[in-house]
Scaffold this motif. Structure first.
Motif, PDB file in Angstrom:
ATOM      1  N   ARG A 160       0.835  -1.203   0.000  1.00 57.14           N
ATOM      2  CA  ARG A 160       0.000   0.000   0.000  1.00 57.14           C
ATOM      3  C   ARG A 160       0.876   1.262   0.000  1.00 57.14           C
ATOM      4  NH1 ARG A 160      -2.729  -0.941   4.363  1.00 57.14           N
ATOM      5  NH2 ARG A 160      -4.361  -2.146   3.328  1.00 57.14           N
ATOM      6  N   ALA A 161       1.958   1.225   0.755  1.00 61.24           N
ATOM      7  CA  ALA A 161       2.856   2.382   0.815  1.00 61.24           C
ATOM      8  C   ALA A 161       3.470   2.689  -0.550  1.00 61.24           C
ATOM      9  CB  ALA A 161       3.957   2.130   1.847  1.00 61.24           C
ATOM     10  N   TRP A 162       3.685   1.652  -1.366  1.00 57.00           N
ATOM     11  CA  TRP A 162       4.235   1.840  -2.706  1.00 57.00           C
ATOM     12  C   TRP A 162       3.141   2.072  -3.752  1.00 57.00           C
ATOM     13  CZ3 TRP A 162       9.053   1.369  -5.427  1.00 57.00           C
ATOM     14  CH2 TRP A 162      10.167   1.492  -4.601  1.00 57.00           C
ATOM     15  N   GLY A 163       1.902   2.078  -3.329  1.00 60.23           N
ATOM     16  CA  GLY A 163       0.806   2.328  -4.249  1.00 60.23           C
ATOM     17  C   GLY A 163       0.553   1.211  -5.236  1.00 60.23           C
ATOM     18  N   VAL A 164       0.933  -0.019  -4.876  1.00 64.61           N
ATOM     19  CA  VAL A 164       0.762  -1.146  -5.804  1.00 64.61           C
ATOM     20  C   VAL A 164      -0.707  -1.550  -5.824  1.00 64.61           C
ATOM     21  CG1 VAL A 164       1.381  -3.530  -6.334  1.00 64.61           C
ATOM     22  CG2 VAL A 164       3.109  -1.958  -5.420  1.00 64.61           C
ATOM     23  N   ARG A 165      -1.374  -1.274  -6.945  1.00 65.19           N
ATOM     24  CA  ARG A 165      -2.781  -1.615  -7.095  1.00 65.19           C
ATOM     25  C   ARG A 165      -2.960  -2.972  -7.774  1.00 65.19           C
ATOM     26  NH1 ARG A 165      -6.864   2.512  -9.991  1.00 65.19           N
ATOM     27  NH2 ARG A 165      -5.201   2.483 -11.575  1.00 65.19           N
ATOM     28  N   SER A 166      -2.086  -3.275  -8.731  1.00 63.81           N
ATOM     29  CA  SER A 166      -2.215  -4.541  -9.442  1.00 63.81           C
ATOM     30  C   SER A 166      -0.840  -5.060  -9.846  1.00 63.81           C
ATOM     31  CB  SER A 166      -3.099  -4.379 -10.678  1.00 63.81           C
ATOM     32  OG  SER A 166      -2.491  -3.515 -11.626  1.00 63.81           O
ATOM     33  N   THR A 167      -0.789  -6.358 -10.130  1.00 71.79           N
ATOM     34  CA  THR A 167       0.473  -7.009 -10.479  1.00 71.79           C
ATOM     35  C   THR A 167       0.293  -7.889 -11.712  1.00 71.79           C
ATOM     36  OG1 THR A 167       0.000  -8.913  -9.045  1.00 71.79           O
ATOM     37  CG2 THR A 167       1.253  -7.084  -8.068  1.00 71.79           C
ATOM     38  N   ILE A 168       1.410  -8.199 -12.343  1.00 72.01           N
ATOM     39  CA  ILE A 168       1.490  -9.281 -13.317  1.00 72.01           C
ATOM     40  C   ILE A 168       2.389 -10.325 -12.683  1.00 72.01           C
ATOM     41  CG2 ILE A 168       2.300 -10.011 -15.585  1.00 72.01           C
ATOM     42  CD1 ILE A 168       1.620  -7.226 -16.616  1.00 72.01           C
ATOM     43  N   VAL A 169       1.822 -11.480 -12.389  1.00 68.88           N
ATOM     44  CA  VAL A 169       2.557 -12.526 -11.683  1.00 68.88           C
ATOM     45  C   VAL A 169       3.273 -13.410 -12.700  1.00 68.88           C
ATOM     46  CG1 VAL A 169       2.344 -14.515 -10.149  1.00 68.88           C
ATOM     47  CG2 VAL A 169       0.950 -12.471  -9.757  1.00 68.88           C
ATOM     48  N   LEU A 223       0.091 -13.446  -3.856  1.00 66.73           N
ATOM     49  CA  LEU A 223       0.362 -13.644  -5.280  1.00 66.73           C
ATOM     50  C   LEU A 223      -0.911 -13.492  -6.111  1.00 66.73           C
ATOM     51  CD1 LEU A 223       2.878 -16.627  -5.122  1.00 66.73           C
ATOM     52  CD2 LEU A 223       3.306 -14.434  -6.271  1.00 66.73           C
ATOM     53  N   ALA A 224      -2.040 -13.909  -5.551  1.00 67.49           N
ATOM     54  CA  ALA A 224      -3.288 -13.930  -6.328  1.00 67.49           C
ATOM     55  C   ALA A 224      -4.113 -12.666  -6.212  1.00 67.49           C
ATOM     56  CB  ALA A 224      -4.137 -15.130  -5.901  1.00 67.49           C
ATOM     57  N   MET A 225      -4.105 -12.011  -5.054  1.00 63.01           N
ATOM     58  CA  MET A 225      -5.143 -11.016  -4.782  1.00 63.01           C
ATOM     59  C   MET A 225      -5.035  -9.748  -5.637  1.00 63.01           C
ATOM     60  SD  MET A 225      -3.900  -9.772  -0.983  1.00 63.01           S
ATOM     61  CE  MET A 225      -5.292  -8.693  -0.705  1.00 63.01           C
ATOM     62  N   ARG A 226      -3.849  -9.408  -6.140  1.00 62.22           N
ATOM     63  CA  ARG A 226      -3.699  -8.218  -6.977  1.00 62.22           C
ATOM     64  C   ARG A 226      -3.418  -8.561  -8.439  1.00 62.22           C
ATOM     65  NH1 ARG A 226      -1.679  -6.708  -2.082  1.00 62.22           N
ATOM     66  NH2 ARG A 226      -2.238  -4.623  -1.325  1.00 62.22           N
ATOM     67  N   ALA A 227      -3.392  -9.842  -8.759  1.00 64.97           N
ATOM     68  CA  ALA A 227      -2.965 -10.262 -10.092  1.00 64.97           C
ATOM     69  C   ALA A 227      -3.969  -9.848 -11.165  1.00 64.97           C
ATOM     70  CB  ALA A 227      -2.759 -11.770 -10.124  1.00 64.97           C
ATOM     71  N   ARG A 228      -3.487  -9.169 -12.184  1.00 64.72           N
ATOM     72  CA  ARG A 228      -4.293  -8.886 -13.377  1.00 64.72           C
ATOM     73  C   ARG A 228      -3.950  -9.852 -14.497  1.00 64.72           C
ATOM     74  NH1 ARG A 228      -4.220  -3.047 -15.433  1.00 64.72           N
ATOM     75  NH2 ARG A 228      -6.078  -3.766 -16.534  1.00 64.72           N
ATOM     76  N   ALA A 229      -2.857 -10.592 -14.334  1.00 64.03           N
ATOM     77  CA  ALA A 229      -2.468 -11.585 -15.332  1.00 64.03           C
ATOM     78  C   ALA A 229      -1.465 -12.534 -14.702  1.00 64.03           C
ATOM     79  CB  ALA A 229      -1.857 -10.921 -16.563  1.00 64.03           C
ATOM     80  N   LEU A 230      -1.411 -13.736 -15.277  1.00 67.03           N
ATOM     81  CA  LEU A 230      -0.446 -14.749 -14.854  1.00 67.03           C
ATOM     82  C   LEU A 230       0.303 -15.220 -16.088  1.00 67.03           C
ATOM     83  CD1 LEU A 230       0.744 -16.836 -12.859  1.00 67.03           C
ATOM     84  CD2 LEU A 230      -1.205 -18.300 -13.406  1.00 67.03           C
ATOM     85  N   VAL A 231       1.632 -15.122 -16.041  1.00 67.66           N
ATOM     86  CA  VAL A 231       2.476 -15.589 -17.137  1.00 67.66           C
ATOM     87  C   VAL A 231       3.393 -16.660 -16.575  1.00 67.66           C
ATOM     88  CG1 VAL A 231       4.213 -14.936 -18.848  1.00 67.66           C
ATOM     89  CG2 VAL A 231       2.339 -13.362 -18.298  1.00 67.66           C
TER      90      VAL A 231
END
Length: 252
Positions: A48-57, A162-170
């Motif tokens: 949250r401090a880094w403002g990470v809203r979504s990830t690509i895992v 790993l899953a809760m912010r993922a917008r994609a999985l590669v």
């Protein structure tokens, strides 16, 4: 009857310790739920401090090296290229209203996880490492952002993050751990417990040689439509185009 304390000094047992500093108490079975919550919230606060809203895992083998056999080195190069491409085109370099999207996230270890984080590092973007504490200590790779490099005791909490912010999985070629994470996400997608997160497998020949996916359909183990959860890509550029077509791009 117990003898009175000498010189009037009170005797103090473990029950007198402040709960916050009582290691035996905090590590007891009764406090497992609290430990699960602490592991969840520590990573949550940092993200949250880094403002990470979504990830690509990105998943892949921890055993492959850049200087390994040619096809292993090729997978490493593609994972590194994907980390750079996704970071440059997906928005990880830019804060929009204080939020950052499509940040590369991996299990934090060596091999292809290192390669993807290295690609993000090449682009000047952050990379997240969700490391797990193992009997043979897993060391975080040197390309994860220090403030976003975590160590978990519980696999469940690691999987949650790993899953809760993922917008994609590669998923690049890998072994048991990679397969575990892949099928975890596929199961969540199949069961409708996760949004429309595209799943891309890099190097179709490897994945079709490893798993005869059609047998699952032929034997009625999955519905024919479940195969649409999977996409195959030859390499980094093709993987990004699949994600871009699925709407995984920089948010306005």
């Amino acid at each position: 009857m117990a003898s009175p304390p000498r010189h009037g000094k009170p005797r103090q047992g473990p029950s007198y310790r402040l709960a916050l500093f009582d290691r035996d108490f905090l590590l007891s079975p009764a406090m497992r739920g609290v430990r699960l919550q602490i592991e969840t919230e520590k990573a949550e606060e940092a993200l949250r401090a880094w403002g990470v809203r979504s990830t690509i895992v990105v998943f892949g083998s921890s055993r492959l090296r850049e200087d390994g056999p040619p096809h292993h080195a090729g997978w490493y190069a593609e994972a590194r290229a994907f980390g750079r491409i996704a970071s440059e085109r997906g928005g990880a370099l830019q804060l929009v209203a204080g939020l950052r999207d499509n940040v590369i996230a991996t299990g934090g270890g060596p091999g292809l996880m290192e390669a993807a984080c290295r690609g993000a590092h090449d682009a000047g973007a952050p990379a997240i490492g969700f490391n797990i504490r193992l009997p043979h200590e897993q060391q975080p790779n040197p390309y994860t952002t220090p403030e976003l490099t975590f160590q978990f005791h519980y696999f469940a909490i690691r999987k949650l993050h790993l899953a809760m912010r993922a917008r994609a999985l590669v998923v690049f070629p890998g072994g048991f751990g990679t397969l575990d994470e892949l099928f975890e996400i596929l199961t969540l997608r199949q069961a409708g417990r996760m949004g429309r997160v595209p799943v891309v497998l890099v190097d179709e020949a490897y994945w079709r040689r490893l798993i005869n996916w059609e047998v699952l359909v032929e034997e009625g183990m999955i519905a024919p439509g479940d195969m649409e959860l999977l996409h195959f890509a030859a390499g980094a550029e093709a993987a990004w185009h699949l994600l871009d077509d699925a709407g995984v791009r920089l948010r306005a």
